[in-house]
Design an enzyme around this catalytic site. Structure first.
Site, PDB file in Angstrom:
ATOM      1  CB  CYS A   1      38.334  44.972  35.983  1.00  0.00           C
ATOM      2  SG  CYS A   1      36.720  44.906  36.791  1.00  0.00           S
TER       3      CYS A   1
ATOM      4  CG  HIS B   1      41.498  39.536  36.271  1.00  0.00           C
ATOM      5  ND1 HIS B   1      41.599  40.888  36.513  1.00  0.00           N
ATOM      6  CD2 HIS B   1      40.165  39.260  36.207  1.00  0.00           C
ATOM      7  CE1 HIS B   1      40.378  41.418  36.578  1.00  0.00           C
ATOM      8  NE2 HIS B   1      39.498  40.459  36.405  1.00  0.00           N
TER       9      HIS B   1
ATOM     10  CD  GLU C   1      44.334  35.170  35.282  1.00  0.00           C
ATOM     11  OE1 GLU C   1      45.292  35.963  35.156  1.00  0.00           O
ATOM     12  OE2 GLU C   1      43.434  35.325  36.150  1.00  0.00           O
TER      13      GLU C   1
ATOM     14  CE  LYS D   1      41.625  41.847  40.504  1.00  0.00           C
ATOM     15  NZ  LYS D   1      42.760  41.562  39.616  1.00  0.00           N
TER      16      LYS D   1
ATOM     17  CG  HIS E   1      38.305  43.242  41.244  1.00  0.00           C
ATOM     18  ND1 HIS E   1      39.196  44.061  40.595  1.00  0.00           N
ATOM     19  CD2 HIS E   1      37.591  42.611  40.264  1.00  0.00           C
ATOM     20  CE1 HIS E   1      39.038  43.938  39.293  1.00  0.00           C
ATOM     21  NE2 HIS E   1      38.068  43.059  39.067  1.00  0.00           N
TER      22      HIS E   1
ATOM     23  CG  PHE F   1      32.144  43.038  34.033  1.00  0.00           C
ATOM     24  CD1 PHE F   1      32.693  41.806  34.343  1.00  0.00           C
ATOM     25  CD2 PHE F   1      31.278  43.621  34.952  1.00  0.00           C
ATOM     26  CE1 PHE F   1      32.392  41.167  35.537  1.00  0.00           C
ATOM     27  CE2 PHE F   1      30.970  42.996  36.142  1.00  0.00           C
ATOM     28  CZ  PHE F   1      31.528  41.767  36.438  1.00  0.00           C
TER      29      PHE F   1
END
Length: 416
Positions: A165, A305, A316, A337, A342, A403
């Site tokens: 991502c 994110h 985060e 998002k 996403h 990831f």
């Protein structure tokens, strides 16, 4: 060595809340949800039956039928968004040195639908390997920038970054560095993804990564909300034209923003889970600020994110509080998002565009779908909940993580 300045002169967007840059901005500022029941395949046996698909997208509006059949959707999206960005930039393609124009693109997965269909076709046959001759060139992740460069004759650096991502954020940072080191005058960068497929949804469901709020898909992407239960998969593309400042100024280009700097780090912790204390996230934001020559108190807004996962959102925000200290409460923090879902490898690109537009319009898009306070989140943080907020935005930061523990952060500032 004196680094060259890099600016943004063109933008293009193809997203679940708008198929053009203008439509995307309208969707962002109005708090539009792009999540709806999946139309691409029968979802009866799937845990998650919704996603953020593109709306009213028809390949034949952009490509002839023969050309469209040679392109996976992720490559189509790349061409559509990059065409808009190049047109927006006002570049005279006959006047520029195309050996100094590159394409650096991000894709976390690439042609998943093509791979899926070819394997299903083989499995349904008699065992004879009758594969489409376009199978491999449609599927490979690097075909998106390849097609962009072929279409326009750009002969500078050309490749794809793959870091899940964080892919398109990595692409933008690579593009920044190629230009400021003097290797290129212009680079088309960004990312695209088209993973709303049987394999994509099935795989993420197996990981328990996706929201299963099937009774209310439009509210399923709910970053920072106590009832969040996973992310909503999206698709689309975002494209940016990055250009050396003097080159842009000499041709009288419109300049959206300066790319002040970028940072990278790794969690080195787990394949899919973030470090609970956000150590890698702390470091990536510190690295970005250092690269940009900015202080924490210079930052006005952060597009996080913010995927709407239980662990990731908290980690985060903890990292933001650690890096920015008391100033954190004066920053408009948001997660777009909540509207787009996403977009995996394209997330960094469309969120960077959202950050640039927030700066241009002095308006921070909202984090929608928030109804329940999470006691694990600092209540003093301004998460820009449910409604866009007007404020002066001179510096905007965008975070993107993938990831594998990949962290990327990019920061923009108004041109001075």
């Amino acid at each position: 060595m004196q680094l060259k300045r890099v600016v943004v002169t063109g933008l293009g967007a193809l997203t679940p809340i708008g198929n053009t840059l203008e439509e995307y901005w309208e969707g962002l500022k109005s708090g539009k949800s792009g999540s709806a029941p999946i139309t691409y395949y029968d979802t009866e046996k799937f845990k998650t039956k919704f996603a953020c698909e593109l709306k009213n997208y028809n390949p034949e509006d952009y490509f002839d039928r023969k050309e469209a059949r040679k392109l996976d959707r992720f490559a189509q999206y790349a061409l559509v968004s990059s065409d808009e960005a190049i047109a927006d930039s006002g570049l005279d393609l006959d006047a520029i040195d195309k050996f100094r124009v590159g394409v650096i693109w991000g894709a976390g997965i690439g042609g998943l639908e093509t791979f899926q269909q070819e394997v299903l076709n083989y499995a349904a046959g008699d065992g004879t390997p009758r594969f489409n001759p376009f199978f491999i060139p449609k599927m490979i992740a690097d075909i998106a920038p390849g097609n962009i460069s072929i279409k326009h004759g750009f002969m500078g650096p050309n490749y794809t970054t793959v870091s899940a991502c964080a892919s398109s954020a990595n692409a933008m940072i690579d593009a920044l560095n190629y230009i400021r080191l003097g290797h290129c005058d212009v680079i088309v960068t960004g990312g695209s993804e088209a993973a709303v497929t049987i394999a994509g949804m099935g795989g993420f469901n197996a990981m328990h990564a996706l929201s299963t709020r099937n009774e209310s898909p439009e509210t399923a992407s709910r970053p920072f909300d106590a009832t969040r239960d996973g992310f909503v998969l999206g698709e689309g593309a975002g494209a940016l034209v990055l250009e050396e400042y003097e080159h842009a100024k000499a041709r009288g280009a419109k300049i959206y923003a300066e790319v002040a700097g970028g940072g990278l780090s790794s969690d080195a912790y787990h394949m899919t889970a973030p470090h609970p204390d956000g150590i890698g996230v702390v470091k990536v934001m510190e690295n970005c600020l250092r690269d940009a020559g900015l202080k924490p108190e210079d930052v006005d807004t952060i597009n996080t994110h913010g995927t709407s996962t239980p662990l990731g959102d908290v980690a985060e925000l903890k990292a933001i509080s650690q890096v920015f200290g008391e100033h954190a409460k004066d920053i408009n923090i948001n997660s777009t998002k909540s509207m787009t879902g996403h977009l995996l490898g394209a997330a960094g690109a469309i969120e960077a565009i959202a950050s640039i537009l927030a700066m241009e319009h002095n308006l921070v898009p909202p984090t929608i779908n928030h109804t329940t306070v999470d006691e694990n989140i600092d209540p003093s943080l301004n998460l820009t909940l449910n409604k866009a907020q007007e404020r002066k935005v001179d510096v905007a930061m965008s975070n993107t993580f993938g990831f594998g523990g990949h962290n990327a952060c990019i920061v923009f500032k108004k041109i001075s």
